[in-house]
Design a protein around this motif. Sequence first.
Motif, PDB file in Angstrom:
ATOM      1  N   LEU A  60       0.825  -1.207   0.000  1.00  0.00           N
ATOM      2  CA  LEU A  60       0.000   0.000   0.000  1.00  0.00           C
ATOM      3  C   LEU A  60       0.861   1.260   0.000  1.00  0.00           C
ATOM      4  CD1 LEU A  60      -2.740   1.432   0.224  1.00  0.00           C
ATOM      5  CD2 LEU A  60      -2.626   1.078   2.708  1.00  0.00           C
ATOM      6  N   GLU A  61       1.851   1.315   0.875  1.00  0.00           N
ATOM      7  CA  GLU A  61       2.684   2.510   0.963  1.00  0.00           C
ATOM      8  C   GLU A  61       3.523   2.713  -0.296  1.00  0.00           C
ATOM      9  OE1 GLU A  61       2.432   4.894   3.169  1.00  0.00           O
ATOM     10  OE2 GLU A  61       0.792   3.734   4.052  1.00  0.00           O
ATOM     11  N   ASP A  62       3.880   1.623  -0.972  1.00  0.00           N
ATOM     12  CA  ASP A  62       4.595   1.753  -2.245  1.00  0.00           C
ATOM     13  C   ASP A  62       3.726   2.465  -3.271  1.00  0.00           C
ATOM     14  OD1 ASP A  62       6.786   0.385  -1.248  1.00  0.00           O
ATOM     15  OD2 ASP A  62       6.065  -1.568  -1.947  1.00  0.00           O
ATOM     16  N   TYR A  63       2.424   2.140  -3.312  1.00  0.00           N
ATOM     17  CA  TYR A  63       1.534   2.781  -4.280  1.00  0.00           C
ATOM     18  C   TYR A  63       1.258   4.238  -3.910  1.00  0.00           C
ATOM     19  CZ  TYR A  63       0.831  -1.701  -6.530  1.00  0.00           C
ATOM     20  OH  TYR A  63       1.039  -2.870  -7.201  1.00  0.00           O
ATOM     21  N   ARG A  64       1.223   4.528  -2.628  1.00  0.00           N
ATOM     22  CA  ARG A  64       1.059   5.933  -2.230  1.00  0.00           C
ATOM     23  C   ARG A  64       2.278   6.748  -2.654  1.00  0.00           C
ATOM     24  NH1 ARG A  64      -1.640   4.524   3.662  1.00  0.00           N
ATOM     25  NH2 ARG A  64      -3.813   4.546   2.939  1.00  0.00           N
ATOM     26  N   PHE A  65       3.465   6.160  -2.493  1.00  0.00           N
ATOM     27  CA  PHE A  65       4.677   6.830  -2.958  1.00  0.00           C
ATOM     28  C   PHE A  65       4.675   6.962  -4.478  1.00  0.00           C
ATOM     29  CE2 PHE A  65       9.059   6.239  -4.618  1.00  0.00           C
ATOM     30  CZ  PHE A  65       9.539   7.512  -4.307  1.00  0.00           C
ATOM     31  N   LEU A  66       4.264   5.909  -5.166  1.00  0.00           N
ATOM     32  CA  LEU A  66       4.192   5.946  -6.633  1.00  0.00           C
ATOM     33  C   LEU A  66       3.278   7.064  -7.097  1.00  0.00           C
ATOM     34  CD1 LEU A  66       4.685   4.509  -9.447  1.00  0.00           C
ATOM     35  CD2 LEU A  66       2.558   3.266  -8.963  1.00  0.00           C
ATOM     36  N   ARG A  67       2.134   7.210  -6.459  1.00  0.00           N
ATOM     37  CA  ARG A  67       1.184   8.252  -6.845  1.00  0.00           C
ATOM     38  C   ARG A  67       1.824   9.645  -6.735  1.00  0.00           C
ATOM     39  NH1 ARG A  67      -4.350   9.297  -7.202  1.00  0.00           N
ATOM     40  NH2 ARG A  67      -4.953  11.370  -6.479  1.00  0.00           N
ATOM     41  N   SER A  68       2.455   9.925  -5.594  1.00  0.00           N
ATOM     42  CA  SER A  68       3.059  11.246  -5.402  1.00  0.00           C
ATOM     43  C   SER A  68       4.230  11.456  -6.355  1.00  0.00           C
ATOM     44  CB  SER A  68       3.514  11.422  -3.953  1.00  0.00           C
ATOM     45  OG  SER A  68       4.528  10.484  -3.624  1.00  0.00           O
ATOM     46  N   PHE A  69       5.001  10.393  -6.600  1.00  0.00           N
ATOM     47  CA  PHE A  69       6.150  10.490  -7.506  1.00  0.00           C
ATOM     48  C   PHE A  69       5.686  10.804  -8.929  1.00  0.00           C
ATOM     49  CE2 PHE A  69       9.174   8.824 -10.519  1.00  0.00           C
ATOM     50  CZ  PHE A  69      10.407   9.179 -10.000  1.00  0.00           C
ATOM     51  N   LEU A  70       4.713  10.058  -9.441  1.00  0.00           N
ATOM     52  CA  LEU A  70       4.267  10.272 -10.817  1.00  0.00           C
ATOM     53  C   LEU A  70       3.512  11.590 -10.962  1.00  0.00           C
ATOM     54  CD1 LEU A  70       3.198   6.724 -12.081  1.00  0.00           C
ATOM     55  CD2 LEU A  70       5.365   7.931 -12.389  1.00  0.00           C
ATOM     56  N   PRO A  93      -4.130  -3.036  -2.969  1.00  0.00           N
ATOM     57  CA  PRO A  93      -3.301  -1.893  -2.568  1.00  0.00           C
ATOM     58  C   PRO A  93      -3.165  -0.848  -3.677  1.00  0.00           C
ATOM     59  CG  PRO A  93      -2.264  -3.953  -1.915  1.00  0.00           C
ATOM     60  CD  PRO A  93      -3.402  -4.305  -2.812  1.00  0.00           C
ATOM     61  N   PHE A  94      -3.151  -1.281  -4.948  1.00  0.00           N
ATOM     62  CA  PHE A  94      -3.070  -0.333  -6.067  1.00  0.00           C
ATOM     63  C   PHE A  94      -4.293   0.571  -6.089  1.00  0.00           C
ATOM     64  CE2 PHE A  94      -4.576   0.522 -10.426  1.00  0.00           C
ATOM     65  CZ  PHE A  94      -3.579   1.389 -10.855  1.00  0.00           C
ATOM     66  N   ARG A  95      -5.450  -0.029  -5.983  1.00  0.00           N
ATOM     67  CA  ARG A  95      -6.673   0.783  -6.044  1.00  0.00           C
ATOM     68  C   ARG A  95      -6.778   1.730  -4.846  1.00  0.00           C
ATOM     69  NH1 ARG A  95     -10.434  -0.091  -9.840  1.00  0.00           N
ATOM     70  NH2 ARG A  95     -10.193  -1.913 -11.194  1.00  0.00           N
ATOM     71  N   GLU A  96      -6.351   1.272  -3.680  1.00  0.00           N
ATOM     72  CA  GLU A  96      -6.428   2.131  -2.499  1.00  0.00           C
ATOM     73  C   GLU A  96      -5.319   3.181  -2.487  1.00  0.00           C
ATOM     74  OE1 GLU A  96      -6.478   1.845   2.413  1.00  0.00           O
ATOM     75  OE2 GLU A  96      -6.394   0.014   1.201  1.00  0.00           O
ATOM     76  N   GLY A  97      -4.084   2.754  -2.757  1.00  0.00           N
ATOM     77  CA  GLY A  97      -2.954   3.659  -2.608  1.00  0.00           C
ATOM     78  C   GLY A  97      -2.706   4.553  -3.796  1.00  0.00           C
ATOM     79  N   TYR A  98      -2.912   4.044  -5.025  1.00  0.00           N
ATOM     80  CA  TYR A  98      -2.640   4.841  -6.234  1.00  0.00           C
ATOM     81  C   TYR A  98      -3.895   5.537  -6.757  1.00  0.00           C
ATOM     82  CZ  TYR A  98      -0.827   6.244 -10.773  1.00  0.00           C
ATOM     83  OH  TYR A  98      -0.441   6.992 -11.865  1.00  0.00           O
ATOM     84  N   LEU A  99      -4.988   4.771  -6.895  1.00  0.00           N
ATOM     85  CA  LEU A  99      -6.220   5.368  -7.416  1.00  0.00           C
ATOM     86  C   LEU A  99      -7.012   6.089  -6.337  1.00  0.00           C
ATOM     87  CD1 LEU A  99      -7.528   2.542  -9.798  1.00  0.00           C
ATOM     88  CD2 LEU A  99      -6.107   4.532 -10.362  1.00  0.00           C
ATOM     89  N   GLU A 100      -6.679   5.815  -5.058  1.00  0.00           N
ATOM     90  CA  GLU A 100      -7.412   6.365  -3.915  1.00  0.00           C
ATOM     91  C   GLU A 100      -8.891   6.008  -3.978  1.00  0.00           C
ATOM     92  OE1 GLU A 100      -6.334  10.539  -3.636  1.00  0.00           O
ATOM     93  OE2 GLU A 100      -4.587  10.005  -2.417  1.00  0.00           O
ATOM     94  N   GLU A 101      -9.143   4.721  -4.300  1.00  0.00           N
ATOM     95  CA  GLU A 101     -10.484   4.154  -4.312  1.00  0.00           C
ATOM     96  C   GLU A 101     -10.618   3.171  -3.141  1.00  0.00           C
ATOM     97  OE1 GLU A 101     -10.934   3.965  -9.201  1.00  0.00           O
ATOM     98  OE2 GLU A 101     -10.876   2.121  -8.021  1.00  0.00           O
ATOM     99  N   GLU A 102     -11.813   2.645  -2.986  1.00  0.00           N
ATOM    100  CA  GLU A 102     -11.997   1.546  -2.045  1.00  0.00           C
ATOM    101  C   GLU A 102     -11.190   0.349  -2.542  1.00  0.00           C
ATOM    102  OE1 GLU A 102     -13.615   1.289   0.934  1.00  0.00           O
ATOM    103  OE2 GLU A 102     -13.732   3.476   0.743  1.00  0.00           O
ATOM    104  N   PRO A 103     -10.497  -0.356  -1.649  1.00  0.00           N
ATOM    105  CA  PRO A 103      -9.716  -1.514  -2.092  1.00  0.00           C
ATOM    106  C   PRO A 103     -10.603  -2.568  -2.739  1.00  0.00           C
ATOM    107  CG  PRO A 103      -9.859  -1.439   0.303  1.00  0.00           C
ATOM    108  CD  PRO A 103     -10.388  -0.145  -0.196  1.00  0.00           C
ATOM    109  N   SER A 104     -10.137  -3.091  -3.873  1.00  0.00           N
ATOM    110  CA  SER A 104     -10.901  -4.076  -4.633  1.00  0.00           C
ATOM    111  C   SER A 104      -9.934  -4.929  -5.431  1.00  0.00           C
ATOM    112  CB  SER A 104     -11.880  -3.361  -5.574  1.00  0.00           C
ATOM    113  OG  SER A 104     -12.369  -4.226  -6.566  1.00  0.00           O
ATOM    114  N   ASP A 105     -10.293  -6.205  -5.608  1.00  0.00           N
ATOM    115  CA  ASP A 105      -9.458  -7.082  -6.423  1.00  0.00           C
ATOM    116  C   ASP A 105      -9.928  -7.113  -7.881  1.00  0.00           C
ATOM    117  OD1 ASP A 105     -11.768  -8.548  -6.243  1.00  0.00           O
ATOM    118  OD2 ASP A 105     -10.829 -10.369  -5.442  1.00  0.00           O
ATOM    119  N   ALA A 106     -10.780  -6.157  -8.260  1.00  0.00           N
ATOM    120  CA  ALA A 106     -11.259  -6.095  -9.644  1.00  0.00           C
ATOM    121  C   ALA A 106     -10.096  -5.821 -10.591  1.00  0.00           C
ATOM    122  CB  ALA A 106     -12.312  -5.001  -9.784  1.00  0.00           C
TER     123      ALA A 106
END
Length: 274
Positions: A60-70, A93-106
């Motif tokens: 999760l924290e990797d995707y939050r960092f990725l979001r701010s970096f990009l 974790p991608f949907r929650e940390g990068y997209l800032e959506e509800e976590p989902s395995d979709a």
Amino acid sequence: MESIFFVHITDIHLSKPGKQPLFGLTMSDKLHSIFAEIGKLETKPAFVVVSGDLTHDGDLEDYRFLRSFLQAEERALGVPIHVALGNHDTREPFREGYLEEEPSDASYYYSFMNDGLRVVVLNTQVPGSHDGYLDPEQLRWLKGVLAEPAPIGTILVHHHPVVATPTAMMDSHLLQNPQDLAAVIEGSDVIGLLSGHIHFHNIGLLNGILCASADGSAFGLDPMAEGVMRMVERSGYNYVLVKNGQMIVQPMMVPGEQRVLVEYDLKKLQAAHS
């Protein structure tokens, strides 16, 4: 017909600051070097697309960092950055940390338009595996998207490539059902496919359609190594030009010493896990 120029990057393998660096390399620095090179171009790209393995661990924290970096790189470059998922990525974790959506395995796939060019970003990842596969639901969606041609054509972006490589070992890393993809895009306006995963430039055809993989941003692989997986300190990416109804690809390399980072003997690995 006007041409469209964009940049294709892949396999960036970012981790949040403070984590033990993979191979002792800070992957965000390597990616920033690529964006710095792009920023020096006389012609600004219309957009940048990253074809998967956005993080190395998928936390999760990797995707939050990725979001701010990009987001910072988007502001500096002044163009949008679009992403796909790879085998190292995890959906919730991608949907929650990068997209800032509800976590989902979709599954994560979508399309966008840029001045008449349609880009379709597919998801070839198989959760819990390094294999690549396009499921029937996604293929049906793709067929529906392609039912109406785009003004200057469509390019597909996905993680696992479809073109044969120099070795049997790397051929095992390809998309498992390329024939299903070929059947869906036959007769459509698809002019090219862009992918990553194998960490080296590899160009070929799928039923006459140009397919190009790019070298990894994080590190490269020796495409000619038989029986071993040899990681090399190397970074690359693709310049992509759409002109006269064709996808034209220029592989690019970041200058470096190209030292061997690590080498895995596949027979020994298989014996250890048997």
